[in-house]
Design an enzyme around this catalytic site. Structure first.
Site, mmCIF file in Angstrom:
data_model
loop_
_atom_site.group_PDB
_atom_site.id
_atom_site.type_symbol
_atom_site.label_atom_id
_atom_site.label_comp_id
_atom_site.label_asym_id
_atom_site.label_seq_id
_atom_site.Cartn_x
_atom_site.Cartn_y
_atom_site.Cartn_z
ATOM 1 N N GLU A 77 1.158 -7.594 6.283
ATOM 2 C CA GLU A 77 0.137 -6.781 6.977
ATOM 3 C C GLU A 77 0.063 -7.071 8.473
ATOM 4 O O GLU A 77 -0.264 -6.181 9.270
ATOM 5 C CB GLU A 77 -1.245 -7.016 6.346
ATOM 6 C CG GLU A 77 -1.461 -6.337 5.014
ATOM 7 C CD GLU A 77 -0.998 -7.182 3.831
ATOM 8 O OE1 GLU A 77 -1.334 -6.835 2.692
ATOM 9 O OE2 GLU A 77 -0.274 -8.187 4.050
ATOM 10 N N ALA A 79 0.838 -1.204 0.000
ATOM 11 C CA ALA A 79 0.000 0.000 0.000
ATOM 12 C C ALA A 79 0.871 1.252 0.000
ATOM 13 O O ALA A 79 2.059 1.206 0.327
ATOM 14 C CB ALA A 79 -0.907 -0.010 1.221
ATOM 15 N N GLY A 102 -0.537 -5.889 -0.687
ATOM 16 C CA GLY A 102 -1.431 -5.713 -1.823
ATOM 17 C C GLY A 102 -0.776 -6.113 -3.131
ATOM 18 O O GLY A 102 -1.460 -6.528 -4.076
ATOM 19 N N GLU A 155 -1.388 -9.654 -3.485
ATOM 20 C CA GLU A 155 -2.811 -9.843 -3.774
ATOM 21 C C GLU A 155 -3.110 -9.560 -5.244
ATOM 22 O O GLU A 155 -3.930 -10.249 -5.862
ATOM 23 C CB GLU A 155 -3.653 -8.964 -2.845
ATOM 24 C CG GLU A 155 -3.629 -9.471 -1.400
ATOM 25 C CD GLU A 155 -4.424 -8.616 -0.441
ATOM 26 O OE1 GLU A 155 -5.367 -9.119 0.179
ATOM 27 O OE2 GLU A 155 -4.097 -7.423 -0.311
#
Length: 687
Positions: free
Chosen positions: A127, A63, A104, A107
């Protein structure tokens, strides 16, 4: 503004490139650009497949931290929408990974139908280190692709894995040592007509074969991962959901768990600390254009535990070290320990034999003090006694070349007084390494009254090079960390006389989240540290312990008795010593509550931290927190003592201290800053 996402057709393959330096973070513009890129691929009949790649040093590394807490972080398209759009593309999408695919970024890669990587790439979901879980389908796709066991390991620890391991477990489809984009395009062309598309969310093979018992077994096998932390357990629960529910239901549960964590104190503390660590490197009152001095060789005086550990930091970073001792036996013993430490790391696979040889090859052991003349930085690491240190710095002043930085690895002593032994106080500062110095991440950089700006800048830059987290401290007894230990230890010792036991006091601290309590820590470090060495002079409990050889774990006895495996047990001898002191002081033992222990040992630390801020001995409250998390094991999920004080509330801290003020006696005085914060309902810390 130019979009960080660009597209280019290569034959029938659309290349979607991200150029958002330095780490291709998934900010709003990147998320928006990815969606537009997929929409372009869908609309163009001439496109048969897509490659997503990062320009520069890395794939998406997570992020965008600059957007944390701002409206942009929540502006559509959010990452869960982005990854679903990627996965639902009707044309195969290949993630081409180099550098890192973290959080992310992984992901996004999981949402792609295929993943290729260079062997040096790292993939992970960190995270959990921010008190969170992967909230864009990561906990649901990862076990379906990499398997439940590996998903548990990755999500609960946050530790990334290498591309080769990722390939072995099916997380990466192909490895390409070079020309990643060229190979990724060729691979995309190869799979362009494959149908049905392999969508991660639809896979069942790896979750179907998972044993339901794996979750309880994982918790039992990793107790330290879960102790005190909320996020690892929520990550585990989310992975468990992936094995029990369809993907569409699983992501709803993932989102629910994510929001529970996001709104909790631990996530706030861990995210606060993430920024606190980065702020620590900023030095107040230094011109921005200050250039560091060049450090080509480091000198270390003393080859004992600290001197050897300090030397290893520089050797491991490829910086030559001259280490000086007074006699050959001490020199041989010190360098032998260093070699053994390196060999132990090699035996664990952390280093190669070649790397061990390279590190030790940079070491120059010597008995000749004059050999330090070739060094650009000289660190003294001898006995903690002012006259000894001043004598050494007086000698250094005559030997060291002009411009050489002279540093003391003192834990408590006055750097300005040490600098006064030289004709160049501007070149002197403190470098307080924490033991074991080759492992502990914290470095207190002590700024003397006359320390030159470029000396300070050099120390902070060098800390980064040797992988330390450096915090600037002012000159006061104990600096930041050890100064705050003093009131804790003072009150803990008083509580022993008043009726508490070492085990009770230590348990309060361990239950709070500390790795050990005050007396466990004393036994580990050595009860004799700082002792006057006169067994006939017994003024306190520690003197009495040292006088009968109870110096801690190294002697098999301290505040606790220890067996051959260093396991502690309460000591009748220690209780006898406490009872004897209690009787001499005329103290009648009483029941001590855990709350009183908290107020007298932890609240007093906050009070001392506030005094440090008042006096300007720390640049900011968050620096104090960095010192305590990295130097003393304060639980990161509580953010550090000053952040914890803010979560408790300054008024509550003051109220607790007022309750104990009479018992603490003249040793205690209130910080004016703490009282002011309590009165105004203000906080010490701010993002």
């Amino acid at each position: 503004m130019t979009s960080p996402i660009s597209t280019e057709k290569h034959g029938h393959v659309l290349i979607i490139s991200s150029n958002n330096p330095p780490v291709n973070s998934l900010g709003h513009a990147v998320r928006e650009g990815l969606v537009k890129g997929i929409e372009e691929a869908e609309a163009d009949e001439g496109v048969a497949a897509v490659v997503i790649i990062g320009e520069g040093q890395t794939f998406f590394a997570g992020a965008d931290i600059s957007e944390f807490g701002t409206p942009k972080a929540f502006a559509p398209p959010m990452l869960p929408q982005v990854v679903d759009i990627i996965e639902n593309c009707s044309k195969p999408v290949v993630a081409a990974i180099h550098g890192t695919a973290l959080g992310g970024g992984l992901e996004v890669a999981l949402a792609c139908h295929y993943r290729v990587a260079v062997p040096s790439a790292k993939l992970g979901v960190p995270e959990v280190k921010l008190g969170l879980l992967p909230g864009a389908g990561g906990t649901q796709r990862l076990p379906r692709v990499a398997g439940v066991q590996k998903a548990l390991e990755m999500t609960t620890s946050g530790t990334p894995i290498g591309a080769k391991e990722a390939c072995d477990i099916g997380l990466v489809d192909r490895l390409y040592p070079e020309h990643l984009l060229q190979h990724a395009v060729a691979y995309a062309t190869e799979v362009a007509e494959v149908r049905p598309l392999p969508r991660s969310s639809e896979r069942q093979d790896k979750i179907a074969e998972a044993d339901p018992a794996v979750f309880d077994e994982f918790i039992k096998s990793n107790p330290r991962t879960f102790k005190g932390f909320e996020a690892p357990m929520k990550n585990l629960e989310a992975v468990r959901v992936a094995t029990q529910k369809p993907y569409a239901e699983g992501v709803l549960e993932e989102r629910k768990l994510f929001m529970e964590l996001m709104s909790g104190t631990q996530a706030k503390a861990q995210q606060y600390f993430f920024f606190a660590e980065r702020k620590a490197s900023k030095i107040d009152g230094i011109p921005e254009d200050t250039k560091p001095r060049e450090i080509k060789r480091v000198g270390v005086i003393g080859a004992g535990t600290m001197g050897g550990g300090i030397s290893m930091n520089f050797l491991s970073a490829g910086i030559p070290v001259t280490i000086v001792e007074m006699n050959q036996d001490a020199l041989d013993r010190g360098t032998g320990v260093m070699l053994k430490n390196y060999q132990a790391s090699a035996a664990k696979g952390k280093l190669t034999a070649e790397q061990v040889g390279q590190a030790m090859g940079l070491l120059k052991p010597t008995l000749n003090f004059d050999d330090l003349a070739e060094c650009d930085l000289i660190i003294e690491a001898v006995f903690e006694q002012m006259d000894i240190k001043k004598d050494i710095f007086g000698r250094l002043d005559k030997v060291a070349k002009p411009g050489a930085i002279l540093a003391s690895n003192t834990s408590y002593l006055n750097i300005d007084e040490i600098a006064s032994a030289t004709s160049r106080p501007q070149d002197v500062l403190g470098l307080h390494f924490f033991s074991p110095a080759n492992i502990m991440k914290l470095l207190e950089v002590v700024r003397g009254a006359k320390t030159a700006p470029d000396v300070l800048v050099t120390a902070m830059a060098l800390a980064k090079k040797i992988r330390k987290v450096a915090v600037v401290a002012g000159v006061c007894y104990g600096f930041i960390g050890n100064r705050m230990l003093i009131p804790r230890q003072t009150e803990a010792t008083k509580l022993l006389l008043e009726g508490a036991t070492p085990a009770q006091i230590d348990k309060v601290h361990v239950d709070f989240g500390m790795p050990m309590g005050p007396f466990q820590m004393a036994d580990l470090a050595g009860v004799d540290i700082g002792w006057h060495r006169d067994p006939t002079r017994i003024e306190n409990i520690r003197d009495a312990l040292c006088a009968v050889d109870r110096w801690g774990q190294k002697k098999g006895a301290g505040f606790y008795d220890y067996d051959e495996k260093r396991r502690p047990s309460p000591s009748p001898k220690v209780q006898e010593i406490i009872d004897d002191f209690r009787a001499k002081a005329g103290v009648t033992p009483r029941e001590i509550t855990d709350q009183e222990i908290m107020e007298r040992t932890l609240y007093t630390m906050v009070n001392e931290g506030a005094k440090i801020l008042e006096e300007g001995m720390a640049q900011r409250a968050s620096d104090i927190d960095v010192v305590w998390v990295y130097g003393y094991g304060w639980p990161v999920y509580r953010g550090g003592p000053m952040f914890w004080a803010d979560t408790e509330g300054a008024a509550k801290i003051v109220e607790g201290l007022r309750r104990q003020e009479e018992r603490m006696g003249s040793d205690f005085s209130f910080s004016k800053l703490l009282l002011d914060k309590a009165e105004k309902a203000e906080k010490f810390t701010a993002r």
